[in-house]
Write a protein that holds these residues in place. Structure first.
Motif, mmCIF file in Angstrom:
data_model
loop_
_atom_site.group_PDB
_atom_site.id
_atom_site.type_symbol
_atom_site.label_atom_id
_atom_site.label_comp_id
_atom_site.label_asym_id
_atom_site.label_seq_id
_atom_site.Cartn_x
_atom_site.Cartn_y
_atom_site.Cartn_z
ATOM 1 N N SER A 130 -37.707 -53.394 -8.761
ATOM 2 C CA SER A 130 -37.778 -52.221 -7.904
ATOM 3 C C SER A 130 -37.931 -50.911 -8.678
ATOM 4 C CB SER A 130 -36.516 -52.128 -7.031
ATOM 5 O OG SER A 130 -35.354 -51.965 -7.831
ATOM 6 N N LYS A 131 -37.863 -50.957 -10.012
ATOM 7 C CA LYS A 131 -37.908 -49.729 -10.811
ATOM 8 C C LYS A 131 -39.052 -49.793 -11.821
ATOM 9 C CE LYS A 131 -34.033 -48.169 -8.961
ATOM 10 N NZ LYS A 131 -33.666 -49.312 -8.121
ATOM 11 N N ARG A 132 -39.352 -48.638 -12.416
ATOM 12 C CA ARG A 132 -40.423 -48.570 -13.422
ATOM 13 C C ARG A 132 -39.974 -49.108 -14.777
ATOM 14 N NH1 ARG A 132 -41.945 -42.592 -14.075
ATOM 15 N NH2 ARG A 132 -43.514 -43.471 -15.495
ATOM 16 N N TYR A 133 -38.677 -48.984 -15.068
ATOM 17 C CA TYR A 133 -38.171 -49.335 -16.390
ATOM 18 C C TYR A 133 -37.122 -50.432 -16.296
ATOM 19 C CZ TYR A 133 -40.196 -44.714 -17.337
ATOM 20 O OH TYR A 133 -41.034 -43.635 -17.417
ATOM 21 N N ALA A 134 -37.081 -51.246 -17.350
ATOM 22 C CA ALA A 134 -36.060 -52.289 -17.463
ATOM 23 C C ALA A 134 -35.038 -51.879 -18.522
ATOM 24 C CB ALA A 134 -36.703 -53.617 -17.855
ATOM 25 N N LEU A 135 -33.773 -52.093 -18.214
ATOM 26 C CA LEU A 135 -32.697 -51.894 -19.176
ATOM 27 C C LEU A 135 -32.272 -53.265 -19.663
ATOM 28 C CD1 LEU A 135 -30.546 -50.140 -20.615
ATOM 29 C CD2 LEU A 135 -29.101 -50.470 -18.594
ATOM 30 N N VAL A 136 -32.612 -53.596 -20.906
ATOM 31 C CA VAL A 136 -32.336 -54.910 -21.489
ATOM 32 C C VAL A 136 -31.031 -54.844 -22.272
ATOM 33 C CG1 VAL A 136 -33.102 -56.573 -23.224
ATOM 34 C CG2 VAL A 136 -34.737 -55.658 -21.565
ATOM 35 N N ILE A 137 -30.116 -55.774 -21.978
ATOM 36 C CA ILE A 137 -28.827 -55.810 -22.652
ATOM 37 C C ILE A 137 -28.658 -57.178 -23.312
ATOM 38 C CG2 ILE A 137 -26.342 -55.479 -22.406
ATOM 39 C CD1 ILE A 137 -26.857 -53.987 -19.812
ATOM 40 N N PRO A 138 -28.820 -57.272 -24.642
ATOM 41 C CA PRO A 138 -28.591 -58.545 -25.328
ATOM 42 C C PRO A 138 -27.097 -58.814 -25.491
ATOM 43 C CG PRO A 138 -29.233 -56.857 -26.909
ATOM 44 C CD PRO A 138 -29.297 -56.215 -25.554
ATOM 45 N N VAL A 139 -26.679 -60.036 -25.179
ATOM 46 C CA VAL A 139 -25.267 -60.400 -25.256
ATOM 47 C C VAL A 139 -25.109 -61.820 -25.774
ATOM 48 C CG1 VAL A 139 -24.623 -58.910 -23.309
ATOM 49 C CG2 VAL A 139 -25.171 -61.301 -22.881
ATOM 50 N N ILE A 140 -23.938 -62.106 -26.299
ATOM 51 C CA ILE A 140 -23.485 -63.475 -26.516
ATOM 52 C C ILE A 140 -21.965 -63.440 -26.655
ATOM 53 C CG2 ILE A 140 -23.964 -63.371 -29.021
ATOM 54 C CD1 ILE A 140 -24.524 -66.448 -28.807
ATOM 55 N N ASN A 141 -21.303 -64.027 -25.687
ATOM 56 C CA ASN A 141 -19.839 -64.139 -25.673
ATOM 57 C C ASN A 141 -19.143 -62.792 -25.868
ATOM 58 O OD1 ASN A 141 -19.842 -66.939 -25.239
ATOM 59 N ND2 ASN A 141 -20.005 -67.355 -27.432
ATOM 60 N N GLU A 142 -19.507 -61.813 -25.038
ATOM 61 C CA GLU A 142 -18.898 -60.486 -25.146
ATOM 62 C C GLU A 142 -17.714 -60.287 -24.195
ATOM 63 O OE1 GLU A 142 -19.392 -58.537 -27.438
ATOM 64 O OE2 GLU A 142 -21.363 -59.017 -28.260
ATOM 65 N N GLY A 143 -17.372 -61.284 -23.395
ATOM 66 C CA GLY A 143 -16.167 -61.231 -22.580
ATOM 67 C C GLY A 143 -16.094 -60.006 -21.683
ATOM 68 N N GLU A 144 -14.921 -59.375 -21.673
ATOM 69 C CA GLU A 144 -14.708 -58.213 -20.810
ATOM 70 C C GLU A 144 -15.499 -56.995 -21.267
ATOM 71 O OE1 GLU A 144 -13.155 -57.630 -17.808
ATOM 72 O OE2 GLU A 144 -13.316 -59.818 -17.824
ATOM 73 N N ARG A 145 -15.939 -56.975 -22.519
ATOM 74 C CA ARG A 145 -16.725 -55.818 -22.988
ATOM 75 C C ARG A 145 -18.000 -55.679 -22.169
ATOM 76 N NH1 ARG A 145 -14.787 -57.748 -28.113
ATOM 77 N NH2 ARG A 145 -16.634 -59.052 -28.348
ATOM 78 N N ILE A 146 -18.737 -56.777 -21.991
ATOM 79 C CA ILE A 146 -19.985 -56.684 -21.232
ATOM 80 C C ILE A 146 -19.691 -56.482 -19.743
ATOM 81 C CG2 ILE A 146 -20.165 -59.215 -21.098
ATOM 82 C CD1 ILE A 146 -23.020 -56.595 -20.983
ATOM 83 N N ARG A 147 -18.633 -57.051 -19.246
ATOM 84 C CA ARG A 147 -18.309 -56.864 -17.829
ATOM 85 C C ARG A 147 -17.969 -55.404 -17.533
ATOM 86 N NH1 ARG A 147 -16.096 -61.675 -14.418
ATOM 87 N NH2 ARG A 147 -17.632 -63.240 -15.024
ATOM 88 N N ASN A 148 -17.168 -54.798 -18.384
ATOM 89 C CA ASN A 148 -16.829 -53.383 -18.191
ATOM 90 C C ASN A 148 -18.067 -52.500 -18.334
ATOM 91 O OD1 ASN A 148 -14.113 -53.933 -17.744
ATOM 92 N ND2 ASN A 148 -13.587 -53.746 -19.913
ATOM 93 N N GLN A 149 -18.940 -52.873 -19.264
ATOM 94 C CA GLN A 149 -20.161 -52.095 -19.469
ATOM 95 C C GLN A 149 -21.062 -52.165 -18.246
ATOM 96 O OE1 GLN A 149 -21.956 -52.417 -23.389
ATOM 97 N NE2 GLN A 149 -23.993 -52.480 -22.495
ATOM 98 N N LEU A 150 -21.220 -53.330 -17.684
ATOM 99 C CA LEU A 150 -22.071 -53.481 -16.502
ATOM 100 C C LEU A 150 -21.485 -52.743 -15.300
ATOM 101 C CD1 LEU A 150 -23.112 -57.217 -16.902
ATOM 102 C CD2 LEU A 150 -24.606 -55.221 -17.112
ATOM 103 N N ARG A 151 -20.186 -52.732 -15.173
ATOM 104 C CA ARG A 151 -19.562 -51.957 -14.095
ATOM 105 C C ARG A 151 -19.848 -50.462 -14.268
ATOM 106 N NH1 ARG A 151 -14.982 -55.473 -15.481
ATOM 107 N NH2 ARG A 151 -14.852 -57.177 -13.961
ATOM 108 N N ALA A 152 -19.755 -49.990 -15.527
ATOM 109 C CA ALA A 152 -20.013 -48.570 -15.792
ATOM 110 C C ALA A 152 -21.465 -48.211 -15.492
ATOM 111 C CB ALA A 152 -19.674 -48.245 -17.250
#
Length: 267
Positions: A27-49
């Motif tokens: 639905s948007k012009r740009y993609a925000l790519v987030i590379p992860v591997i086993n980041e636990g609550e760090r990635i969850r908190n980041q996605l919420r933000a």
């Protein structure tokens, strides 16, 4: 509905074997790519933000094979993630990024922003990358050392290596002065990534060399480059969030850096 039909990519692009799970239509012009591997609550908190910011980007999680359940699809839907890509083939960060960039370009995005998924980066700066892409820049490097940026608890060895080895060498090869080239917070135009003189979709990019190569090659070809201020915060104590461990890993990374500056990876 979850869609598992693959987005086709050109046959001459080398892309790691992977699984594609589309959670929402583009639905948007740009993609925000987030590379992860086993980041636990760090990635969850980041996605919420990121969700709270309501940014005009489609969020794409590029997973390297997490086993901690942190990026299960039910949670990703709840935080408005657009797609989950799971690398099944060999390679590390560069392979994850090739997977995600190829998918995003084949899907028609006009630009790609990348931010690490370990929670160190201030995601409020994403809007600055969007503005720079809108203004026609082709490579946008996030810098904690630009006015308005912030470097918090940066380990001394990383500060020395980044300031006095990494950034000067990349700047020399790119013919553009960068100040924070170890920072994975950056943006690219589709035009630059699709240029056959750049050709990022090759199996030579497996570990960390793709980031170094793109920082050198894109400005070298005359594309518009800039830096935007960002914040990067390391924890005050405890283990530093990183996937680069030990002397051997750092030595190998510097070898890839020198090869990128020398032009070894140029097509």
């Amino acid at each position: 509905m979850t869609e598992r039909q693959p987005t086709p990519t050109p046959s001459d692009w080398a892309v790691p074997n992977h699984e594609q799970i589309e959670l929402r239509p583009r639905s948007k012009r740009y993609a925000l790519v987030i590379p992860v591997i086993n980041e636990g609550e760090r990635i969850r908190n980041q996605l919420r933000a990121i969700q709270d910011l309501r940014l005009p980007v489609d969020v794409v999680v590029a997973d390297g094979g997490s086993t901690d359940g942190s990026v299960d699809t039910a949670f990703l839907r709840d935080v408005d993630v657009n797609a989950l890509l799971i690398k099944r083939g060999s390679g590390r960060l560069s392979a994850q990024l090739r997977m995600a960039y190829a998918w995003a370009l084949a899907r028609g995005y006009e630009g790609i922003i990348t931010v690490d998924g370990n929670g160190k980066d201030g995601v409020e700066a994403i809007s600055r990358f969007i503005t720079a892409l809108d203004d026609g820049y082709d490579i946008i490097q996030g810098s904690r050392y630009k006015p308005g940026g912030e470097a918090v608890n940066t380990p001394f060895d990383r500060w020395i290596a980044g300031k006095f080895i990494h950034a000067p060498l990349i700047s020399l090869g790119a013919r553009f002065r960068f100040t924070d080239t170890t920072n994975g917070f950056r943006g690219y135009s589709a035009k630059a990534l699709l240029d056959p003189r750049v050709a990022p979709f090759r199996d030579v990019f497996l570990n960390y060399n793709l980031l170094f190569y793109l920082s050198v090659r894109i400005p070298q070809l005359g594309y518009k480059a800039c830096e935007v201020p960002v914040s990067r915060r390391y924890p005050r104590s405890g283990k530093t969030p990183t996937k680069i461990a030990g002397f051997r890993g750092r030595f190998a990374m510097f070898g890839e850096l020198f090869e990128a500056v020398r032009g070894t990876f140029n097509p």
